[in-house]
Design a protein around this motif. Structure first.
Motif, PDB file in Angstrom:
ATOM      1  N   HIS A   1     -39.951  -4.664 -96.711  1.00 22.89           N
ATOM      2  CA  HIS A   1     -39.215  -5.929 -96.604  1.00 22.89           C
ATOM      3  C   HIS A   1     -39.454  -6.872 -97.779  1.00 22.89           C
ATOM      4  CE1 HIS A   1     -39.102  -5.412 -91.938  1.00 22.89           C
ATOM      5  NE2 HIS A   1     -38.411  -4.509 -92.581  1.00 22.89           N
ATOM      6  N   VAL A   2     -40.596  -6.719 -98.450  1.00 18.96           N
ATOM      7  CA  VAL A   2     -40.854  -7.506 -99.657  1.00 18.96           C
ATOM      8  C   VAL A   2     -41.454  -6.594-100.722  1.00 18.96           C
ATOM      9  CG1 VAL A   2     -41.181  -9.936 -98.978  1.00 18.96           C
ATOM     10  CG2 VAL A   2     -42.979  -8.282 -98.513  1.00 18.96           C
ATOM     11  N   ALA A   3     -41.114  -6.878-101.951  1.00 17.53           N
ATOM     12  CA  ALA A   3     -41.690  -6.128-103.074  1.00 17.53           C
ATOM     13  C   ALA A   3     -42.759  -7.013-103.700  1.00 17.53           C
ATOM     14  CB  ALA A   3     -40.609  -5.806-104.094  1.00 17.53           C
ATOM     15  N   LEU A   4     -43.956  -6.445-103.924  1.00 18.30           N
ATOM     16  CA  LEU A   4     -45.071  -7.231-104.451  1.00 18.30           C
ATOM     17  C   LEU A   4     -45.624  -6.593-105.715  1.00 18.30           C
ATOM     18  CD1 LEU A   4     -47.129  -7.855-101.176  1.00 18.30           C
ATOM     19  CD2 LEU A   4     -45.597  -9.456-102.324  1.00 18.30           C
ATOM     20  N   PRO A   5     -46.079  -7.406-106.662  1.00 22.97           N
ATOM     21  CA  PRO A   5     -46.812  -6.865-107.800  1.00 22.97           C
ATOM     22  C   PRO A   5     -48.048  -6.106-107.294  1.00 22.97           C
ATOM     23  CG  PRO A   5     -46.409  -9.228-108.079  1.00 22.97           C
ATOM     24  CD  PRO A   5     -45.984  -8.874-106.697  1.00 22.97           C
ATOM     25  N   GLN A   6     -48.473  -5.101-108.035  1.00 20.73           N
ATOM     26  CA  GLN A   6     -49.552  -4.214-107.602  1.00 20.73           C
ATOM     27  C   GLN A   6     -50.821  -4.947-107.146  1.00 20.73           C
ATOM     28  OE1 GLN A   6     -48.664  -1.068-107.138  1.00 20.73           O
ATOM     29  NE2 GLN A   6     -50.621  -1.018-106.025  1.00 20.73           N
ATOM     30  N   GLU A   7     -51.265  -5.941-107.936  1.00 23.29           N
ATOM     31  CA  GLU A   7     -52.540  -6.608-107.598  1.00 23.29           C
ATOM     32  C   GLU A   7     -52.389  -7.445-106.326  1.00 23.29           C
ATOM     33  OE1 GLU A   7     -50.576  -6.444-110.724  1.00 23.29           O
ATOM     34  OE2 GLU A   7     -50.946  -8.620-110.614  1.00 23.29           O
ATOM     35  N   VAL A   8     -51.213  -8.066-106.161  1.00 24.48           N
ATOM     36  CA  VAL A   8     -50.985  -8.884-104.972  1.00 24.48           C
ATOM     37  C   VAL A   8     -50.986  -7.993-103.731  1.00 24.48           C
ATOM     38  CG1 VAL A   8     -49.396 -10.468-103.823  1.00 24.48           C
ATOM     39  CG2 VAL A   8     -49.699 -10.586-106.303  1.00 24.48           C
ATOM     40  N   LEU A   9     -50.327  -6.832-103.857  1.00 24.76           N
ATOM     41  CA  LEU A   9     -50.267  -5.895-102.738  1.00 24.76           C
ATOM     42  C   LEU A   9     -51.666  -5.411-102.374  1.00 24.76           C
ATOM     43  CD1 LEU A   9     -48.645  -4.178-100.748  1.00 24.76           C
ATOM     44  CD2 LEU A   9     -48.456  -2.423-102.533  1.00 24.76           C
ATOM     45  N   ALA A  10     -52.475  -5.089-103.384  1.00 24.37           N
ATOM     46  CA  ALA A  10     -53.830  -4.576-103.124  1.00 24.37           C
ATOM     47  C   ALA A  10     -54.667  -5.622-102.395  1.00 24.37           C
ATOM     48  CB  ALA A  10     -54.493  -4.172-104.437  1.00 24.37           C
ATOM     49  N   ALA A  11     -54.564  -6.875-102.830  1.00 25.62           N
ATOM     50  CA  ALA A  11     -55.349  -7.944-102.198  1.00 25.62           C
ATOM     51  C   ALA A  11     -54.879  -8.176-100.762  1.00 25.62           C
ATOM     52  CB  ALA A  11     -55.225  -9.228-103.021  1.00 25.62           C
ATOM     53  N   ALA A  12     -53.562  -8.139-100.552  1.00 28.29           N
ATOM     54  CA  ALA A  12     -53.027  -8.355 -99.210  1.00 28.29           C
ATOM     55  C   ALA A  12     -53.433  -7.205 -98.286  1.00 28.29           C
ATOM     56  CB  ALA A  12     -51.504  -8.493 -99.265  1.00 28.29           C
ATOM     57  N   ARG A  13     -53.403  -5.992 -98.800  1.00 29.78           N
ATOM     58  CA  ARG A  13     -53.819  -4.832 -98.009  1.00 29.78           C
ATOM     59  C   ARG A  13     -55.276  -4.926 -97.614  1.00 29.78           C
ATOM     60  NH1 ARG A  13     -50.986   0.343 -97.157  1.00 29.78           N
ATOM     61  NH2 ARG A  13     -52.701   0.290 -95.672  1.00 29.78           N
TER      62      ARG A  13
END
Ligand code: ADP
Ligand code: MG
Length: 321
Positions: free
Chosen positions: A169-181
């Motif tokens: 549903h949303v596309a995130l930059p790699q580092e943002v995705l890693a932190a959110a995960r």
């Protein structure tokens, strides 16, 4: 390998605090004299609370973290827990990783595994946790009073952001995705903060189903209402400081109705602001004032001009149609 070898290999360690732990018909616990026992339990079911392919180490961490978070919300100090497992099969690498994630967190909070149950069946995990708290000092949902400040610990919405990203549903930059995960997989229970807030906070709850939904439980139990400042949302989303700036609609959904945050929402009189700040500082936990308790029942989300926003947010409910 059978049931008893499995228990012996993966879930039996030398008894420490408990005079009698895994291996007998009952565990015996001795809280310190005069202390109240705080007890909480959570059931996690595959397909509902986690996916079949979740990393077992992460799962071991998370299923204990959600229980520790309940103790934190009451200001209780962790003592011990039991673990009941339904397992579809014996998968040793899975069990080893699960136990590793579980015990790494248990050791950090000096919380001892004292028993459980193990059966075959669809994967499900139940932990019952025991903590102790001085009599009458547990933080409850029912103590919020008109005029109290409304506070929240840490950051909100990042776990939900990871979920939305994994759903495409949303596309995130790699580092943002890693932190959110990382926020979704490894919540940090706010045990030290909860204990530091004894005698300061008037009410508390841990945020697991979305801030406003969980807050509604406090308001109902306390017989009060609340106003929340919507413009605090941008600062509460950790991904915001990593450069991810969602539109207000999504931002509010993530922060106010996200779920899986495992932060504390709590209330305290304005006269205790310094002490709340000190409790946050002494436990290295960020605390943010987000609104106020009012006498009028209901929850109003206010914009910067003090105008009520029309959107309604609901907490998660397993049985809502
Ligand atoms: P019971 O016959 O009373 O159900 P079990 O044979 O199921 O006892 O369990 C034997 C012992 O192993 C008990 O002390 C129980 O608490 C412990 N135990 C069983 N499963 C687990 C587990 N998953 N983690 C920790 N201890 C466990
Ligand atoms: Mg049994």
């Amino acid at each position: 390998m059978g049931e008893f070898d499995l228990i012996a290999r993966y879930f039996t360690r030398p008894a420490r605090r408990s005079p009698l732990g895994v291996g007998d018909d009952c565990a015996l616990l001795a809280p310190r004299p005069g202390m109240q026992l705080a007890v909480s339990t959570d059931l996690l079911v595959e397909g509902r609370h986690f996916l079949a392919n979740v990393d077992p180490r992460t799962l071991g961490h998370k299923c204990l973290a959600v229980n520790l978070s309940d103790l934190a919300a009451c200001g209780a100090q962790p003592l011990a827990f039991t673990l009941s497992l339904a397992l579809p099969r014996i998968d040793e690498p899975w069990l080893a990783a699960f136990a590793q994630g579980l015990f790494a967190l248990a050791d950090r909070f000096d919380c001892e595994l004292v028993g459980g149950d193990t059966t075959g069946g669809p994967l499900a995990i139940n932990i019952t946790i025991f903590g102790e708290v001085p009599p009458g000092q547990a933080l409850l949902r029912s103590g919020a009073r008109p005029g109290d400040d409304l506070w929240v610990s840490g950051t909100l919405g990042d776990a939900r952001l990871a979920l939305e990203a994994s759903r495409g549903h949303v596309a995130l930059p790699q580092e943002v995705l890693a932190a959110a995960r990382a926020r979704m997989d490894s919540p940090e229970p706010r045990v030290a903060l909860g204990m530091a807030l004894r005698g300061i906070a008037t009410a508390a709850i841990d945020v697991s189903d979305g801030l406003l939904g969980d807050l509604a439980h406090v308001l109902e139990r306390s017989g009060v209402g609340a106003t929340v400042q919507a413009d605090c949302a941008a600062d509460l989303l950790a991904a915001g400081s990593a450069g991810f700036a969602p539109a207000p609609e999504l931002l509010h959904e993530l922060v106010f109705a996200g779920g899986d945050d495992y932060e504390l929402a709590f209330t305290a009189p304005p006269s205790r602001r310094q002490e709340v700040g000190a409790a946050g500082a002494s436990t290295a936990t960020r605390v943010t004032r987000i609104g106020s308790i009012v006498a009028d029942p209901g929850l109003r989300l206010l914009d910067a001009q003090g105008k009520a926003l029309a959107r309604r947010f609901q907490g998660f409910d397993h049985f809502r149609p």
